[in-house]
Enzyme design. Structure first.
Site, PDB file in Angstrom:
ATOM      1  N   GLU A  33      -3.516   4.652  -8.512  1.00 45.21           N
ATOM      2  CA  GLU A  33      -4.484   5.537  -7.848  1.00 45.21           C
ATOM      3  C   GLU A  33      -4.395   6.806  -8.688  1.00 45.21           C
ATOM      4  O   GLU A  33      -3.521   7.645  -8.499  1.00 45.21           O
ATOM      5  CB  GLU A  33      -4.022   5.744  -6.399  1.00 45.21           C
ATOM      6  CG  GLU A  33      -4.936   6.562  -5.538  1.00 45.21           C
ATOM      7  CD  GLU A  33      -6.097   5.757  -4.961  1.00 45.21           C
ATOM      8  OE1 GLU A  33      -7.115   6.408  -4.690  1.00 45.21           O
ATOM      9  OE2 GLU A  33      -5.997   4.534  -4.794  1.00 45.21           O
ATOM     10  N   ASP A  67       0.329   6.351  -6.634  1.00 46.28           N
ATOM     11  CA  ASP A  67      -0.615   7.455  -6.481  1.00 46.28           C
ATOM     12  C   ASP A  67      -0.185   8.565  -7.445  1.00 46.28           C
ATOM     13  O   ASP A  67       0.829   9.220  -7.213  1.00 46.28           O
ATOM     14  CB  ASP A  67      -0.527   7.935  -5.019  1.00 46.28           C
ATOM     15  CG  ASP A  67      -1.861   8.420  -4.516  1.00 46.28           C
ATOM     16  OD1 ASP A  67      -2.715   8.729  -5.346  1.00 46.28           O
ATOM     17  OD2 ASP A  67      -2.044   8.510  -3.287  1.00 46.28           O
ATOM     18  N   GLU A  77       1.371  -0.032  -5.344  1.00 45.47           N
ATOM     19  CA  GLU A  77       0.421   1.064  -5.528  1.00 45.47           C
ATOM     20  C   GLU A  77       1.162   2.335  -5.946  1.00 45.47           C
ATOM     21  O   GLU A  77       2.196   2.677  -5.381  1.00 45.47           O
ATOM     22  CB  GLU A  77      -0.338   1.324  -4.224  1.00 45.47           C
ATOM     23  CG  GLU A  77      -1.441   2.340  -4.436  1.00 45.47           C
ATOM     24  CD  GLU A  77      -2.254   2.614  -3.181  1.00 45.47           C
ATOM     25  OE1 GLU A  77      -3.407   3.029  -3.331  1.00 45.47           O
ATOM     26  OE2 GLU A  77      -1.733   2.433  -2.069  1.00 45.47           O
ATOM     27  N   HIS A  93       0.857  -1.187   0.000  1.00 50.44           N
ATOM     28  CA  HIS A  93       0.000   0.000   0.000  1.00 50.44           C
ATOM     29  C   HIS A  93       0.893   1.238   0.000  1.00 50.44           C
ATOM     30  O   HIS A  93       1.913   1.260   0.685  1.00 50.44           O
ATOM     31  CB  HIS A  93      -0.867  -0.029   1.272  1.00 50.44           C
ATOM     32  CG  HIS A  93      -1.687   1.210   1.473  1.00 50.44           C
ATOM     33  ND1 HIS A  93      -1.430   2.120   2.476  1.00 50.44           N
ATOM     34  CD2 HIS A  93      -2.771   1.681   0.809  1.00 50.44           C
ATOM     35  CE1 HIS A  93      -2.328   3.106   2.423  1.00 50.44           C
ATOM     36  NE2 HIS A  93      -3.143   2.863   1.422  1.00 50.44           N
ATOM     37  N   ASN A  94       0.501   2.273  -0.778  1.00 52.21           N
ATOM     38  CA  ASN A  94       1.307   3.511  -0.830  1.00 52.21           C
ATOM     39  C   ASN A  94       2.802   3.191  -0.857  1.00 52.21           C
ATOM     40  O   ASN A  94       3.582   3.667  -0.023  1.00 52.21           O
ATOM     41  CB  ASN A  94       0.974   4.416   0.362  1.00 52.21           C
ATOM     42  CG  ASN A  94      -0.383   5.084   0.187  1.00 52.21           C
ATOM     43  OD1 ASN A  94      -1.034   4.936  -0.853  1.00 52.21           O
ATOM     44  ND2 ASN A  94      -0.826   5.805   1.183  1.00 52.21           N
ATOM     45  N   HIS A 119       1.434  11.314  -2.040  1.00 52.44           N
ATOM     46  CA  HIS A 119       0.156  11.116  -1.363  1.00 52.44           C
ATOM     47  C   HIS A 119      -0.613  12.429  -1.436  1.00 52.44           C
ATOM     48  O   HIS A 119      -0.303  13.373  -0.724  1.00 52.44           O
ATOM     49  CB  HIS A 119       0.392  10.693   0.098  1.00 52.44           C
ATOM     50  CG  HIS A 119      -0.813  10.045   0.701  1.00 52.44           C
ATOM     51  ND1 HIS A 119      -0.879   9.656   2.012  1.00 52.44           N
ATOM     52  CD2 HIS A 119      -2.004   9.710   0.164  1.00 52.44           C
ATOM     53  CE1 HIS A 119      -2.053   9.112   2.252  1.00 52.44           C
ATOM     54  NE2 HIS A 119      -2.754   9.134   1.139  1.00 52.44           N
TER      55      HIS A 119
END
Length: 608
Positions: A249, A202, A200, A170-171, A215
């Site tokens: 994302e 973003d 991931e 994640h992230n 983020h």
């Protein structure tokens, strides 16, 4: 005989008289004795009688004996040796069959062990083993707790992707917290090196028409999208040959999405999956069929058939609206407000999405009726936890068919993690964790994905794949439990909290993670003032109903009466990857680094 061998090995080093601590450490390494510098320093000090920082050959021999002479190993050796001096080849065969559960035992195996580990030439030539050789064998990788068969890819890799647990992060671009910390390429590199297969990214509009990764709505630093992609390309298949999924994302404008599509195609070339595989028009392909492929996970316009028909055409300037929920973080506070906005999707990027189309999860019923085989859902941990408690059966039915990704809730600003076990128990394929955050969840993640050669893909147990199964992790009906017994014998050169002494008060906790009924924790008594060679000799028994999902975790702590216990090291592995017999349990730090030669010595057996 052993004395003669020993002196012949070290005499030259003492030609100039006494030796200091550094030379002692080097000489031990030359003798293949794995030892921790902190422990050697302490033992050197205790044996340096004149306290001048230099020792004699006799003092070195005493140090060597302290480091290699383990009473528990001597006891096993004596039980199988006819004269307590030597093991004959037959004695070794007997030990390997009776204690180490070596099923296909032959004299050849015993002979190979003698050749590999017996250091004394005349003993080796006589096809025998001295205590010296036996100790080396017992301390070797061959006697580790983790099964050698699980170190390579041994599972059937030809099932569709939805039949596997997939190592997911994640992230991935963050290396500390979610709000003001740095974004770093190292996040991607280290995750890939650890076998992660779903990353991931973003993405946001950046200056000079260059998309950036960070983020959104926070003060985390920014990386160029193309730099991120280049780093992923370099490390994608270093640890595993199986497909990498880039979970986008995506917050970019259509113009910058087109640049992303260009970046992806230029960087990955043939590795980028941009069309259906001929053999898989309406089912998800297998990890085997997708070897060395990169898959893009993003929103998508239209069908796979339409994508296929557009192949090779110019798609510039073509885009379409997609409704999306945006999480907005105001300031740096974590006030989350959702507003729906239209996200325009560039056709060029959309057409790179094949088997991993991101689709918002509405309900299990909606998915049953309308969800396509190539559509995946991402569900936040809070909603997923509620559904897993209230609708476990429907949830499992859903994860049998569709790849489901679980991600940490937005309030985890410190990049903390949830326990991934609860979501593996219901078949969720991509349980995404913050890989940069050490602790129990990452220990479980690393332990689970040790299996199947560390390839990042683990075939789910049959009851989480087959449609006729009525499995519910909270209500186990017809299981065939395993009775697992672990005798925790001793500790070997355990890590120290303070480098000045090896007098820690040590204890071990053994935990089982699995279905709720299997969760259990037991611990040893505290051994006072001995981190070098504590002996517990305590036996623990666990009844495990669903062994296919169970992970076993060993935790070593130093007792602290005022500030609480201090973590020294841990090791986590799947129950079904555990060897039986006398085994060495390696230990890892909180950050996941090896603490060799620190380990535990155990005897394991289980029956079903």
């Amino acid at each position: 005989m052993e004395m003669k061998w020993f002196l012949s090995k070290i005499q030259d080093d003492f030609r100039g008289g006494k030796i200091n601590l550094e030379k002692t450490q080097r000489l031990l390494e030359k003798l293949d004795i794995r030892c921790s510098y902190i422990h050697v320093k302490r033992i050197f000090k205790d044996n340096d009688r004149l306290k001048q920082g230099r020792i004699t050959i006799e003092e070195f021999r005493a140090i060597y004996r302290i480091l290699t002479h383990r009473e528990e190993i001597v006891e096993i050796f004596n039980a199988y040796s006819e004269n307590r001096k030597i093991l004959l080849e037959n004695n070794l065969v007997q030990f390997l069959t009776q204690e180490q559960y070596t099923t296909e035992m032959s004299k050849t195996i015993a002979f190979e062990i003698i050749q590999k580990y017996e250091p004394i030439e005349e003993v080796r030539k006589a096809r025998q083993m001295s205590l010296e050789g036996f100790t080396r064998y017992m301390d070797s990788r061959e006697c580790q707790l983790f099964k050698n068969e699980c170190r390579k890819v041994y599972q059937d890799m030809t099932h569709p992707l939805n039949d596997y647990f997939i190592s997911s992060s994640h992230n991935t671009y963050l290396v500390s917290d979610q709000l003001v910390g740095p974004s770093d390429l190292w996040g991607y590199v280290s995750a890939l090196v650890k076998g992660c297969r779903c990353l991931e990214i973003d993405c946001w509009d950046g200056a000079q028409n260059e998309p950036v990764v960070y983020h959104g709505y926070t003060l985390t630093s920014k990386l160029l999208f193309k730099t991120v992609i280049q780093a992923i390309h370099k490390y994608a298949f270093m640890t595993s040959d199986y497909p990498v999924v880039l979970s986008l994302e995506n917050h970019c404008s259509p113009a910058q999405q087109e640049i992303m599509a260009d970046n992806l195609q230029t960087t990955f070339g043939e590795s980028l999956l941009s069309d259906m595989l001929a053999d898989f028009p309406d089912t998800l392909p297998s990890p085997e069929a997708l070897k060395f492929k990169v898959l893009v996970k993003n929103k998508k316009i239209g069908t796979l058939k339409e994508t296929h028909e557009r192949k090779g055409s110019d798609k510039r300037g073509e885009n379409q609206d997609k409704e999306t929920g945006v999480k907005k973080l105001s300031g740096v506070t974590l006030f989350k407000k959702k507003k729906t906005r239209k996200l325009k999707i560039a056709l060029a990027l959309s057409d790179l999405v094949i088997y991993t189309k991101a689709e918002k999860f509405k309900s299990f019923q909606h998915s049953r009726l309308y969800q396509q085989f190539n559509e995946n859902n991402s569900i936040g941990e809070t909603q997923a936890r509620k559904l897993s408690k209230l609708r476990a059966h429907e949830f499992i039915f859903h994860t049998r068919k569709f790849i489901t990704r679980i991600y940490p809730k937005a309030t985890r600003a410190d990049s903390s993690n949830f326990n991934p076990q609860e979501f593996w128990n219901i078949g969720c394929q991509m349980v995404a964790l913050n890989f940069q955050t050490p602790g129990l969840p990452m220990d479980l993640q690393n332990g689970k994905f040790l299996d199947n050669g560390g390839s990042g893909y683990i075939l789910k147990p049959h009851f989480l794949r087959e449609s006729e199964s009525y499995f519910n992790p909270s209500d186990i009906k017809d299981s065939m439990p395993i009775t697992l017994t672990i005798r925790l014998i001793s500790g070997i050169q355990l890590p120290l909290t303070h480098s000045s002494s090896n007098k820690g008060d040590t204890l071990v906790i053994i935990e089982v993670f699995g279905v709720p009924n299997d969760q259990m924790k037991q611990q040893t008594r505290v051994i006072k003032k001995n981190a070098f060679s504590p002996r517990w000799n305590e036996t623990f028994t666990f009844i495990i109903h669903v062994p296919e999902l169970a992970l076993i975790r060993f935790v070593v702590e130093s007792q602290g009466l005022i500030a609480g216990n201090e973590f020294l090291g841990q090791y986590t592995l799947p129950l079904l990857c555990m060897n039986k017999g006398y085994r060495r349990v390696p230990l890892f730090s909180r950050m996941g680094e090896s603490l060799e030669p620190a380990s535990l010595f155990v005897y394991v057996w289980y029956v079903r």
